[in-house]
Write a protein that holds these residues in place. Structure first.
Motif, PDB file in Angstrom:
ATOM      1  N   GLY A  25      16.230   6.862  10.567  1.00 58.95           N
ATOM      2  CA  GLY A  25      16.288   8.295  10.299  1.00 58.95           C
ATOM      3  C   GLY A  25      17.182   8.617   9.117  1.00 58.95           C
ATOM      4  N   ALA A  26      18.340   7.956   9.043  1.00 60.14           N
ATOM      5  CA  ALA A  26      19.257   8.190   7.929  1.00 60.14           C
ATOM      6  C   ALA A  26      18.644   7.745   6.608  1.00 60.14           C
ATOM      7  CB  ALA A  26      20.575   7.464   8.181  1.00 60.14           C
ATOM      8  N   LEU A  27      18.000   6.581   6.602  1.00 58.73           N
ATOM      9  CA  LEU A  27      17.371   6.079   5.385  1.00 58.73           C
ATOM     10  C   LEU A  27      16.225   6.967   4.929  1.00 58.73           C
ATOM     11  CD1 LEU A  27      17.327   2.274   6.248  1.00 58.73           C
ATOM     12  CD2 LEU A  27      18.585   3.314   4.349  1.00 58.73           C
ATOM     13  N   ASN A  28      15.434   7.439   5.879  1.00 57.60           N
ATOM     14  CA  ASN A  28      14.320   8.304   5.516  1.00 57.60           C
ATOM     15  C   ASN A  28      14.807   9.619   4.924  1.00 57.60           C
ATOM     16  OD1 ASN A  28      12.203   6.603   6.195  1.00 57.60           O
ATOM     17  ND2 ASN A  28      12.140   7.271   8.318  1.00 57.60           N
ATOM     18  N   ARG A  29      15.879  10.161   5.480  1.00 58.89           N
ATOM     19  CA  ARG A  29      16.426  11.405   4.931  1.00 58.89           C
ATOM     20  C   ARG A  29      16.990  11.179   3.539  1.00 58.89           C
ATOM     21  NH1 ARG A  29      17.978  11.911  10.348  1.00 58.89           N
ATOM     22  NH2 ARG A  29      20.012  10.975   9.949  1.00 58.89           N
ATOM     23  N   ASP A  30      17.561   9.999   3.307  1.00 60.34           N
ATOM     24  CA  ASP A  30      18.189   9.728   2.016  1.00 60.34           C
ATOM     25  C   ASP A  30      17.172   9.329   0.959  1.00 60.34           C
ATOM     26  OD1 ASP A  30      20.363   9.362   0.244  1.00 60.34           O
ATOM     27  OD2 ASP A  30      20.328   7.210   0.614  1.00 60.34           O
ATOM     28  N   ARG A  31      16.201   8.494   1.326  1.00 56.42           N
ATOM     29  CA  ARG A  31      15.334   7.903   0.314  1.00 56.42           C
ATOM     30  C   ARG A  31      13.835   8.001   0.573  1.00 56.42           C
ATOM     31  NH1 ARG A  31      18.285   5.143  -3.761  1.00 56.42           N
ATOM     32  NH2 ARG A  31      20.199   6.364  -3.721  1.00 56.42           N
ATOM     33  N   ILE A  44       9.414  11.986   3.528  1.00 61.42           N
ATOM     34  CA  ILE A  44       8.045  12.418   3.292  1.00 61.42           C
ATOM     35  C   ILE A  44       7.429  12.831   4.621  1.00 61.42           C
ATOM     36  CG2 ILE A  44       7.717  10.986   1.260  1.00 61.42           C
ATOM     37  CD1 ILE A  44       6.328   8.929   2.965  1.00 61.42           C
ATOM     38  N   ALA A  45       6.343  13.544   4.542  1.00 65.58           N
ATOM     39  CA  ALA A  45       5.698  14.063   5.753  1.00 65.58           C
ATOM     40  C   ALA A  45       4.823  13.009   6.436  1.00 65.58           C
ATOM     41  CB  ALA A  45       4.864  15.292   5.413  1.00 65.58           C
ATOM     42  N   PHE A  46       4.553  11.903   5.776  1.00 68.06           N
ATOM     43  CA  PHE A  46       3.759  10.791   6.297  1.00 68.06           C
ATOM     44  C   PHE A  46       2.272  11.112   6.437  1.00 68.06           C
ATOM     45  CE2 PHE A  46       8.075   9.862   7.934  1.00 68.06           C
ATOM     46  CZ  PHE A  46       8.295   8.674   7.265  1.00 68.06           C
ATOM     47  N   ASP A  47       1.830  12.291   5.979  1.00 65.35           N
ATOM     48  CA  ASP A  47       0.394  12.524   5.888  1.00 65.35           C
ATOM     49  C   ASP A  47      -0.126  11.806   4.643  1.00 65.35           C
ATOM     50  OD1 ASP A  47      -0.015  14.761   3.561  1.00 65.35           O
ATOM     51  OD2 ASP A  47       1.910  14.987   4.598  1.00 65.35           O
ATOM     52  N   ARG A  48      -1.439  11.673   4.547  1.00 63.33           N
ATOM     53  CA  ARG A  48      -2.030  10.868   3.473  1.00 63.33           C
ATOM     54  C   ARG A  48      -1.635  11.352   2.081  1.00 63.33           C
ATOM     55  NH1 ARG A  48      -6.480   7.404   2.866  1.00 63.33           N
ATOM     56  NH2 ARG A  48      -7.349   7.444   0.758  1.00 63.33           N
ATOM     57  N   ALA A  49      -1.769  12.657   1.830  1.00 57.48           N
ATOM     58  CA  ALA A  49      -1.493  13.175   0.491  1.00 57.48           C
ATOM     59  C   ALA A  49      -0.024  12.993   0.111  1.00 57.48           C
ATOM     60  CB  ALA A  49      -1.889  14.646   0.410  1.00 57.48           C
ATOM     61  N   PRO A 108       8.632   6.345  12.566  1.00 57.04           N
ATOM     62  CA  PRO A 108       9.173   7.604  12.035  1.00 57.04           C
ATOM     63  C   PRO A 108       8.377   8.830  12.469  1.00 57.04           C
ATOM     64  CG  PRO A 108       9.090   5.956  10.311  1.00 57.04           C
ATOM     65  CD  PRO A 108       8.376   5.373  11.492  1.00 57.04           C
ATOM     66  N   ARG A 109       7.050   8.713  12.511  1.00 56.83           N
ATOM     67  CA  ARG A 109       6.241   9.853  12.945  1.00 56.83           C
ATOM     68  C   ARG A 109       6.476  10.161  14.420  1.00 56.83           C
ATOM     69  NH1 ARG A 109       0.177   9.359  10.731  1.00 56.83           N
ATOM     70  NH2 ARG A 109       0.129  11.473  11.600  1.00 56.83           N
ATOM     71  N   ALA A 122       2.191  10.880   1.400  1.00 58.66           N
ATOM     72  CA  ALA A 122       2.566   9.470   1.332  1.00 58.66           C
ATOM     73  C   ALA A 122       2.077   8.824   0.043  1.00 58.66           C
ATOM     74  CB  ALA A 122       2.015   8.729   2.541  1.00 58.66           C
ATOM     75  N   ILE A 123       0.827   9.081  -0.326  1.00 58.17           N
ATOM     76  CA  ILE A 123       0.296   8.481  -1.540  1.00 58.17           C
ATOM     77  C   ILE A 123       1.009   9.030  -2.776  1.00 58.17           C
ATOM     78  CG2 ILE A 123      -1.748   8.366  -3.025  1.00 58.17           C
ATOM     79  CD1 ILE A 123      -3.420   7.914  -0.541  1.00 58.17           C
ATOM     80  N   ALA A 124       1.338  10.306  -2.777  1.00 58.65           N
ATOM     81  CA  ALA A 124       2.098  10.874  -3.897  1.00 58.65           C
ATOM     82  C   ALA A 124       3.458  10.193  -4.015  1.00 58.65           C
ATOM     83  CB  ALA A 124       2.266  12.379  -3.709  1.00 58.65           C
ATOM     84  N   TYR A 125       4.110   9.950  -2.879  1.00 58.12           N
ATOM     85  CA  TYR A 125       5.392   9.242  -2.864  1.00 58.12           C
ATOM     86  C   TYR A 125       5.226   7.819  -3.390  1.00 58.12           C
ATOM     87  CZ  TYR A 125       8.832   6.210  -0.534  1.00 58.12           C
ATOM     88  OH  TYR A 125       9.749   5.242  -0.235  1.00 58.12           O
ATOM     89  N   PHE A 126       4.191   7.149  -2.944  1.00 56.05           N
ATOM     90  CA  PHE A 126       3.903   5.777  -3.359  1.00 56.05           C
ATOM     91  C   PHE A 126       3.712   5.688  -4.874  1.00 56.05           C
ATOM     92  CE2 PHE A 126       0.559   2.463  -4.017  1.00 56.05           C
ATOM     93  CZ  PHE A 126       1.238   1.355  -3.526  1.00 56.05           C
ATOM     94  N   GLU A 127       2.904   6.563  -5.400  1.00 54.05           N
ATOM     95  CA  GLU A 127       2.611   6.517  -6.831  1.00 54.05           C
ATOM     96  C   GLU A 127       3.816   6.941  -7.659  1.00 54.05           C
ATOM     97  OE1 GLU A 127      -0.991   8.857  -7.006  1.00 54.05           O
ATOM     98  OE2 GLU A 127      -2.223   7.018  -6.893  1.00 54.05           O
ATOM     99  N   ARG A 128       4.582   7.898  -7.156  1.00 53.82           N
ATOM    100  CA  ARG A 128       5.790   8.325  -7.870  1.00 53.82           C
ATOM    101  C   ARG A 128       6.822   7.192  -7.934  1.00 53.82           C
ATOM    102  NH1 ARG A 128       6.494  12.350  -5.009  1.00 53.82           N
ATOM    103  NH2 ARG A 128       8.101  11.629  -3.572  1.00 53.82           N
ATOM    104  N   HIS A 129       6.998   6.515  -6.811  1.00 55.27           N
ATOM    105  CA  HIS A 129       7.935   5.387  -6.760  1.00 55.27           C
ATOM    106  C   HIS A 129       7.544   4.324  -7.776  1.00 55.27           C
ATOM    107  CE1 HIS A 129      10.447   2.207  -4.888  1.00 55.27           C
ATOM    108  NE2 HIS A 129       9.420   1.426  -5.183  1.00 55.27           N
TER     109      HIS A 129
END
Length: 228
Positions: free
Chosen positions: A138-144, A147-152, A108-109, A154-161
């Motif tokens: 690409g479609a899945l990433n836009r839908d679900r 994220i920017a894939f940087d550390r902050a 993705p990056r 990504a980890i925020a997304y991980f913990e939120r999920h």
């Protein structure tokens, strides 16, 4: 569908797939089933683009599902299969990010790179399985997973999920689990005997790209177990 894996990729989902299949919940749906199938790639592209979510057709013949993209639609799947149990695989957030950075985030990056992304897209024949997979991703990433894939981020997304899963699924239906815990908590949750053999380990960072390339180009969905 008896088991829904809500844990994100790189939390031991490949090992969990093999474990569930060994326990009799076979076959178990994983991203590698999608990676090796043009038809499944089309199904998930349609879902991500707002098409009908025909879960019965998508998961026909499967008793369990783990990993992305199924895990990104855990809420819909939990509602559609109300009797299914839910397993949320966890991992230390920092270790998860480092593993994801080396594996599932690379493509993705790369596709978002202003120069290399367009070059790669134009280099692949449009009807090839790799090109279709990239469009689906690409479609899945836009839908679900936008994220920017940087550390902050990504980890925020991980913990939120993880927090959303734990808040939404009743405790009696949910197992919060780390694959390093082995068979005992998994088998207790599923009500099955504990096997005598070692818990499986598959698709670690060292073997990821070999599995990925073999499946994407050859259509072989078999996971190679990692070395002890």
């Amino acid at each position: 569908m008896e088991i829904i894996g809500a844990g994100l990729g790189r939390t031991g989902t490949s090992s969990l797939k093999l474990a569930l299949e060994h326990l009799g919940f076979s076959p178990c749906y994983h991203m590698f089933e999608v990676l090796g199938s043009a038809e499944r790639t089309r199904q998930w592209t349609a879902v991500a683009q707002g098409g009908a979510q025909d879960w019965t057709q998508i998961f026909h013949g499967y008793r369990a599902c783990v990993d992305f993209p199924a895990a990104a639609y855990w809420r819909e799947l939990a509602a559609y299969y109300p009797e299914a149990k839910v397993i949320l695989t966890l991992r230390d957030p920092g270790a998860w990010f480092e593993s994801a950075r080396k594996t599932i985030f690379r493509l993705p990056r790369l596709m978002r790179h202003p120069v290399l992304g367009p070059v790669l897209r134009h280099a692949l024949p449009r009807e090839s399985r790799p090109a279709a997979f990239i469009r689906m991703l690409g479609a899945l990433n836009r839908d679900r997973r936008d994220i920017a894939f940087d550390r902050a981020s990504a980890i925020a997304y991980f913990e939120r999920h993880n927090a959303e899963v734990r808040a939404a699924i009743p405790a009696e239906r949910l197992l919060v689990y780390r694959v390093g815990e082995g068979w005992e908590p998994l088998c207790a949750f599923l009500g099955v005997p504990v096997p005598d053999e070692a818990f499986p380990r598959a698709n670690d960072s060292a073997s990821f790209w070999g599995n990925f390339g073999r499946t994407l180009w050859g259509g072989d969905t078999g996971l190679v177990r990692s070395r002890p």
